[in-house]
Design a protein around this motif. Structure first.
Motif, PDB file in Angstrom:
ATOM      1  N   HIS A   1       0.353  -1.478   3.060  1.00 34.26           N
ATOM      2  CA  HIS A   1      -0.102  -1.946   4.357  1.00 34.26           C
ATOM      3  C   HIS A   1      -1.244  -2.946   3.825  1.00 34.26           C
ATOM      4  O   HIS A   1      -2.114  -2.884   3.231  1.00 34.26           O
ATOM      5  N   LYS A   2      -1.129  -4.018   4.977  1.00 34.29           N
ATOM      6  CA  LYS A   2      -1.962  -5.191   4.474  1.00 34.29           C
ATOM      7  C   LYS A   2      -2.285  -5.705   6.041  1.00 34.29           C
ATOM      8  O   LYS A   2      -1.674  -5.993   6.934  1.00 34.29           O
TER       9      LYS A   2
ATOM     10  N   SER B   1       0.902  -6.366   8.079  1.00 34.75           N
ATOM     11  CA  SER B   1       2.462  -6.273   7.259  1.00 34.75           C
ATOM     12  C   SER B   1       2.317  -4.820   6.723  1.00 34.75           C
ATOM     13  O   SER B   1       1.485  -4.205   6.491  1.00 34.75           O
ATOM     14  N   SER B   2       3.481  -4.395   6.587  1.00 35.49           N
ATOM     15  CA  SER B   2       3.899  -2.992   5.862  1.00 35.49           C
ATOM     16  C   SER B   2       5.167  -3.186   5.200  1.00 35.49           C
ATOM     17  O   SER B   2       6.283  -3.270   5.959  1.00 35.49           O
ATOM     18  N   LYS B   3       5.181  -2.833   4.061  1.00 41.00           N
ATOM     19  CA  LYS B   3       6.393  -3.015   3.235  1.00 41.00           C
ATOM     20  C   LYS B   3       6.618  -1.992   1.865  1.00 41.00           C
ATOM     21  O   LYS B   3       5.289  -1.420   1.410  1.00 41.00           O
TER      22      LYS B   3
ATOM     23  N   PHE C   1      -7.155  -6.572   3.507  1.00 40.43           N
ATOM     24  CA  PHE C   1      -7.566  -5.414   3.194  1.00 40.43           C
ATOM     25  C   PHE C   1      -6.215  -4.863   2.923  1.00 40.43           C
ATOM     26  O   PHE C   1      -5.111  -4.875   4.026  1.00 40.43           O
ATOM     27  N   TYR C   2      -6.012  -3.954   1.824  1.00 40.20           N
ATOM     28  CA  TYR C   2      -4.677  -3.466   1.497  1.00 40.20           C
ATOM     29  C   TYR C   2      -4.935  -2.005   1.425  1.00 40.20           C
ATOM     30  O   TYR C   2      -6.000  -1.202   1.194  1.00 40.20           O
ATOM     31  N   LEU C   3      -3.936  -1.102   1.901  1.00 38.20           N
ATOM     32  CA  LEU C   3      -4.115   0.149   2.135  1.00 38.20           C
ATOM     33  C   LEU C   3      -2.567   0.787   1.644  1.00 38.20           C
ATOM     34  O   LEU C   3      -1.538   0.455   2.117  1.00 38.20           O
TER      35      LEU C   3
END
Length: 104
Positions: free
Chosen positions: A89-90, A101-103, A63-65
Motif C-alpha cells: 500500500h502506498k 495505491s494498493s498492488k 509512505f509504504y506499508l
C-alpha cells in the motif's frame, strides 16, 4: 493532518486497524481481527483521497506499508498470519493532497 477519508472502494486492512483501535479503547480483545484473513484482490493506482482539515505544508513524500492481501489460491487456504501473499500500500503526500495505491 486531522483525518484522511478512504475512497469509495473498500480497504479491509484499514477497517482492521480501526476496529482494533476501537476494541482497545473499549477494553475488548481481538475485535475485528477476523477481517485480516479476507482476500482483498482489488488493486488501485493513485486514487485521490478526500482530506478533512489540512495537511501540513512540510509533509511531502511517500509512505509504504506491506502486509497480506490474499489468503487463498487455487483451492488452497492459508491458515497462518505469515502465510498470506503480500500486498503493498502506498500513500503519496504532495502539495497538500494525498493519493492511495494498493498492488500485489
Amino acid at each position: 493532518l486531522d483525518s484522511v477519508v478512504a475512497p469509495s472502494c473498500s480497504f479491509p486492512s484499514m477497517r482492521v486497524l480501526a476496529l482494533a483501535a476501537i476494541g482497545a479503547a473499549l477494553d475488548r480483545d481481538d475485535v475485528g481481527y477476523e477481517l485480516m484473513f479476507e482476500d482483498v484482490l482489488e488493486e488501485v493506482d493513485n486514487v485521490p483521497l478526500q482530506v478533512e482539515g489540512t495537511i501540513p505544508s512540510w509533509l511531502s513524500g511517500t509512505f509504504y506499508l506491506t502486509g497480506p492481501g490474499r489468503w487463498s489460491l487455487g483451492g488452497m487456504n492459508m491458515t497462518h498470519t505469515f502465510d498470506g501473499f503480500s500486498k503493498i500500500h502506498k500513500w503519496q503526500f504532495r502539495d497538500g493532497a494525498v493519493s492511495f495505491s494498493s498492488k500485489f
